[in-house]
Design a protein around this motif. Structure first.
Motif, PDB file in Angstrom:
ATOM      1  N   PHE A   1     -27.111  54.223  44.677  1.00 19.00           N
ATOM      2  CA  PHE A   1     -27.163  54.906  45.941  1.00 19.00           C
ATOM      3  C   PHE A   1     -27.538  56.305  46.030  1.00 19.00           C
ATOM      4  N   ARG A   2     -28.483  56.521  46.550  1.00 23.73           N
ATOM      5  CA  ARG A   2     -28.995  57.865  46.496  1.00 23.73           C
ATOM      6  C   ARG A   2     -28.741  58.707  47.816  1.00 23.73           C
ATOM      7  N   ASN A   3     -28.107  58.120  48.767  1.00 22.60           N
ATOM      8  CA  ASN A   3     -27.843  58.860  49.885  1.00 22.60           C
ATOM      9  C   ASN A   3     -26.761  57.968  50.677  1.00 22.60           C
ATOM     10  N   ALA A   4     -26.036  58.684  51.881  1.00 22.90           N
ATOM     11  CA  ALA A   4     -25.181  57.969  52.573  1.00 22.90           C
ATOM     12  C   ALA A   4     -25.816  56.874  53.217  1.00 22.90           C
ATOM     13  N   GLY A   5     -26.917  56.807  53.600  1.00 22.69           N
ATOM     14  CA  GLY A   5     -27.353  55.540  54.367  1.00 22.69           C
ATOM     15  C   GLY A   5     -27.437  54.413  53.643  1.00 22.69           C
ATOM     16  N   GLU A   6     -27.958  54.553  52.388  1.00 24.76           N
ATOM     17  CA  GLU A   6     -27.960  53.175  51.445  1.00 24.76           C
ATOM     18  C   GLU A   6     -26.578  52.909  51.216  1.00 24.76           C
TER      19      GLU A   6
ATOM     20  N   LEU B   1     -17.130  51.126  48.836  1.00 27.78           N
ATOM     21  CA  LEU B   1     -16.704  52.323  47.880  1.00 27.78           C
ATOM     22  C   LEU B   1     -17.533  53.407  47.803  1.00 27.78           C
ATOM     23  N   ALA B   2     -18.958  52.982  47.757  1.00 25.55           N
ATOM     24  CA  ALA B   2     -19.756  54.151  47.744  1.00 25.55           C
ATOM     25  C   ALA B   2     -19.987  54.989  49.120  1.00 25.55           C
ATOM     26  N   SER B   3     -19.588  54.396  50.128  1.00 28.92           N
ATOM     27  CA  SER B   3     -19.478  55.027  51.275  1.00 28.92           C
ATOM     28  C   SER B   3     -18.383  56.142  51.324  1.00 28.92           C
TER      29      SER B   3
ATOM     30  N   GLY C   1     -25.115  61.138  44.645  1.00 26.93           N
ATOM     31  CA  GLY C   1     -25.695  59.813  44.199  1.00 26.93           C
ATOM     32  C   GLY C   1     -24.347  59.075  43.492  1.00 26.93           C
ATOM     33  N   VAL C   2     -24.393  57.846  43.700  1.00 27.49           N
ATOM     34  CA  VAL C   2     -23.414  57.063  43.169  1.00 27.49           C
ATOM     35  C   VAL C   2     -24.198  55.645  42.598  1.00 27.49           C
ATOM     36  N   TYR C   3     -23.621  55.270  41.253  1.00 34.01           N
ATOM     37  CA  TYR C   3     -24.286  54.253  40.575  1.00 34.01           C
ATOM     38  C   TYR C   3     -23.148  53.310  39.878  1.00 34.01           C
ATOM     39  N   PHE C   4     -23.374  52.041  40.309  1.00 34.55           N
ATOM     40  CA  PHE C   4     -22.239  51.187  39.688  1.00 34.55           C
ATOM     41  C   PHE C   4     -22.919  50.352  38.711  1.00 34.55           C
ATOM     42  N   GLY C   5     -22.133  50.066  37.542  1.00 36.35           N
ATOM     43  CA  GLY C   5     -22.226  49.407  36.362  1.00 36.35           C
ATOM     44  C   GLY C   5     -21.340  48.299  36.190  1.00 36.35           C
TER      45      GLY C   5
ATOM     46  N   SER D   1     -10.385  59.018  45.716  1.00 35.24           N
ATOM     47  CA  SER D   1     -11.275  57.809  46.515  1.00 35.24           C
ATOM     48  C   SER D   1     -11.254  56.427  45.689  1.00 35.24           C
ATOM     49  N   ILE D   2     -11.696  56.673  44.493  1.00 34.75           N
ATOM     50  CA  ILE D   2     -11.920  55.430  43.544  1.00 34.75           C
ATOM     51  C   ILE D   2     -10.476  54.603  43.534  1.00 34.75           C
ATOM     52  N   MET D   3      -9.482  55.531  43.513  1.00 38.09           N
ATOM     53  CA  MET D   3      -7.970  54.812  43.201  1.00 38.09           C
ATOM     54  C   MET D   3      -7.815  54.044  44.561  1.00 38.09           C
TER      55      MET D   3
END
Length: 188
Positions: free
Chosen positions: A30-35, A41-43, A53-57, A80-82
């Protein structure tokens, strides 16, 4: 819940290891809040000022920043993750195969090069991607044309100062060694 953090070669990106599976299959970038609307979680992470930026593996999350110090961002990101994992919400909201579908679309190569492309993809999958995932990123195949392999850099690799060296000295040399048809490697 204990979340570990690891530095990446990209000083603007940190890798977070929640001790749980993040993405069962595929990845999400995710490169922006819209994506990020496709992921609760990314939001949540994009709601933190400074996150870009947020990336999930499979078992990690990489978060990229700009103009903020990690010492200020890290507690908010960890919280936020917790909160997310404690809430029981899914990581992806109904679009968990979104990243895979987007990756498969837009690939380009000549049909005559299909066997070369299969070999390139296998080398990327077995030798390159596991090593890059250690640093919180990913490299995916996008195309092959006129001896040049085109790759997509994600997560910590996107915008990393050492990504050019990784591509030219690591990936390019590996592919040239095993696939004589490969002359160069470029990032898209």
């Amino acid at each position: 819940m204990f979340i570990q953090t690891e530095a990446t070669p990209n000083p603007a990106t940190l890798k977070f290891l929640p001790g749980k599976v993040v993405m069962e299959r595929g990845t999400a970038d995710f490169r922006n809040a819209g994506e990020a609307e496709a992921s609760p979680l990314a939001s949540r992470l994009f709601a933190i000022t400074g996150v870009t930026g947020v990336y999930f593996g499979y078992d990690f999350i990489t978060v990229s920043k700009e103009d903020a110090e990690w010492q200020h961002l890290k507690p908010a990101i960890l919280g936020s993750i917790m909160e997310h994992f404690m809430s029981g919400q899914p990581v992806m909201g109904g679009a968990s195969t979104l990243a895979e579908a987007v990756d498969e679309e837009g690939e380009f190569f000549d049909e005559d090069d299909e066997t070369v492309v299969v070999t390139i993809k296998e080398l990327l999958e077995t030798r390159v991607r596991p090593a890059v995932a250690q640093d919180g990123g990913d490299i995916t195949f996008k195309g092959f044309r006129d001896g040049t392999v085109y790759l997509n850099m994600k997560g910590a690799c996107s915008g990393c100062p050492s990504s050019t060296a990784t591509l030219k000295h690591g990936v390019q040399n590996l592919l040239r060694h095993f696939v004589p048809e490969v002359q160069a490697v470029e990032a898209l």
